[in-house]
Scaffold this active site. Structure first.
Site, short mmCIF file in Angstrom:
data_model
loop_
_atom_site.label_atom_id
_atom_site.label_comp_id
_atom_site.label_asym_id
_atom_site.label_seq_id
_atom_site.Cartn_x
_atom_site.Cartn_y
_atom_site.Cartn_z
CD1 TRP A 23 -9.46 7.56 -3.22
CD2 TRP A 23 -8.64 9.22 -4.50
NE1 TRP A 23 -8.09 7.55 -3.11
CE2 TRP A 23 -7.57 8.55 -3.88
CE3 TRP A 23 -8.36 10.28 -5.36
CZ2 TRP A 23 -6.24 8.92 -4.09
CZ3 TRP A 23 -7.05 10.65 -5.56
CH2 TRP A 23 -6.00 9.97 -4.94
CG ASP A 55 -9.44 10.03 -10.65
OD1 ASP A 55 -8.65 9.17 -11.11
OD2 ASP A 55 -9.46 10.35 -9.44
CE LYS A 114 -5.70 2.14 -7.30
NZ LYS A 114 -5.72 2.10 -5.89
C1 LMR Z 1 -7.93 3.54 -2.37
O1 LMR Z 1 -8.89 4.23 -2.74
O2 LMR Z 1 -7.99 2.75 -1.42
C2 LMR Z 1 -6.62 3.64 -3.12
O3 LMR Z 1 -6.77 4.38 -4.27
C3 LMR Z 1 -5.50 4.05 -2.24
C4 LMR Z 1 -5.54 5.51 -1.90
O4 LMR Z 1 -4.55 6.18 -2.20
O5 LMR Z 1 -6.51 5.99 -1.33
#
Ligand code: LMR
Length: 411
Positions: free
Chosen positions: A141, A220, A257
């Site tokens: 992420w 996470d 989510k």
């Molecule tokens: C994503 O990965 O698209 C979501 O979790 C939104 C974000 O905050 O990045």
């Protein structure tokens, strides 16, 4: 007058060497999508759930909770957050653990998952439990690296993805060389962005090396319940670590989510410790770092979550809502795959039905991503990740056709 203005503009600014920092591209994707007026446009960028009409979904359970809350006032919450929220969430995630039975869990309400990670990192440092190093997956992420670097952690990246699957061998090699005493971010389920999770057998091997190398896991856990429809099933890895292996850990939770509370910024960080005394100390540290950063957390979302979790009828409805969301995403994975097979689109698309959670990794090139946007008004992350939740019965064939034509015509 003129000379006063001239002398004002000649003055040095303290911002002369301030750099321009480009925004996170995932939010740019949403911005570009919203600015596009084409009726066929499709947003498979940011990870936000959409219903079968492509619209944001207010969960029926959340509607029920909101009607009961009516007015939660405007007072400050306690620094560590709403008590009924913290106990409800702790019970939800840790109900079957020895750590909860023995009062070994510290917790603090946070500004969603990002805030939970932030508090976890700050608390680790204040507790003298960090060597300042953290391991994250590559890819991961986009916010992991930014967040830990901004708190002055040295960030190490571990290989995670190879040949359209979890790169277990590469990951283990790097895990076995990790610096003892470091933190390691583990995606409890629905790895973002690849959608590839370790198997239970692989998690067991990971846990044993985490123990050997004395690493501190930060789970996470942004997708508990949203991934499979069951919170317990999605929490399997973290329960294995804390219950079977007796490993101390931090758990970063979010209700963005799983309850669709994106804007309410409602999350919690939990620390699983070895004794009630340590949990008391960790609670004090969490309050201290919360006070230093946001003072006290946001009220409304925590009242919603607390009402959902503490009211049996609404909690039953939430269980159904989780199944609605996770099974719609699963059905869309299958439809997309079937359509690509029907079109005989060049390439192996089977990873799409093997991956799980909100995201799929397509592996298409930057030029192909650009073409999808320019020609078909389809918006996705620059990594080629797609949010499957953006697909529905009305656009999945169009999306597959666009992929098919793009991979045939653009390198
Ligand atoms: C994503 O990965 O698209 C979501 O979790 C939104 C974000 O905050 O990045």
């Amino acid at each position: 007058m003129g000379s006063i203005q001239a002398s004002k503009t000649n003055q040095r600014s303290v911002f002369e060497s301030a750099p321009y920092i480009p925004p996170d591209l995932i939010f740019e994707v949403t911005k570009n999508y919203l600015a596009d007026s084409d009726p066929k446009k499709v947003n498979v960028g940011a990870g936000t759930y959409r219903d079968e009409n492509g619209q944001p979904w207010v969960l029926p359970s959340v509607r029920m909770a909101k009607s009961l809350i009516a007015d939660c006032g405007h007072e400050y919450l306690p620094i560590a957050g709403l008590k009924s929220f913290r106990t409800g969430v702790t019970e939800l995630v840790f109900h079957d653990t020895t750590a909860l039975r023995n009062d070994c869990i510290a917790s603090c309400q946070s500004l969603s998952g990002t805030g939970a990670l932030h508090l976890a990192a700050l608390a680790l440092k204040k507790a003298n439990a960090s060597n300042g190093e953290v391991y994250i997956t590559d890819p991961t992420w986009s916010n992991h690296e930014l967040l830990f670097e901004s708190l002055n952690f040295v960030v190490h990246k571990m290989p995670y993805y190879k040949n359209s699957a979890f790169d277990f061998d590469g990951y283990m090699e790097s895990l076995k060389a990790a610096i003892p005493g470091s933190a390691i971010v583990l995606h409890t389920c629905a790895h973002n962005p690849t959608g590839c999770d370790p198997s239970q057998a692989q998690w067991k091997e990971i846990a044993s090396v985490v123990q050997e190398r004395q690493l501190f896991p930060i789970f996470d856990s942004a997708y508990l319940g949203f991934n499979s429809g069951s919170v317990d099933a999605d929490a399997w890895a973290l329960k294995y670590f804390i219950e079977e292996c007796n490993i101390e850990a931090a758990v970063a939770l979010s209700f963005a989510k799983s309850m669709g509370l994106y804007g309410e910024r409602t999350g919690m960080v939990a620390f699983v410790t070895r004794s009630p005394e340590m949990a008391v100390n960790l609670n004090s540290i969490l309050e201290n770092v919360q006070r230093a950063t946001v003072s006290s957390p946001v009220a409304y979302g925590s009242h919603i979550v607390s009402t959902v979790l503490n009211n049996p009828d609404i909690k039953d409805q939430w269980a159904k809502d989780l199944v609605t969301m996770s099974s719609r995403i699963q059905a869309m994975r299958q439809k997309l795959y079937d359509e690509l097979v029907r079109l005989q689109t060049p390439g192996d698309w089977s990873p799409i039905i093997r991956q799980s959670g909100m995201f799929g990794y397509t592996g298409i090139s930057p030029a192909q991503i650009k073409h999808m946007q320019d020609k078909y008004h389809i918006y996705m992350a620059d990594t080629s990740r797609i949010s499957i939740a953006g697909l529905n019965d009305k656009n999945v064939e169009y999306f597959a056709m666009a992929i098919d034509s793009t991979v045939r015509n653009i390198q």
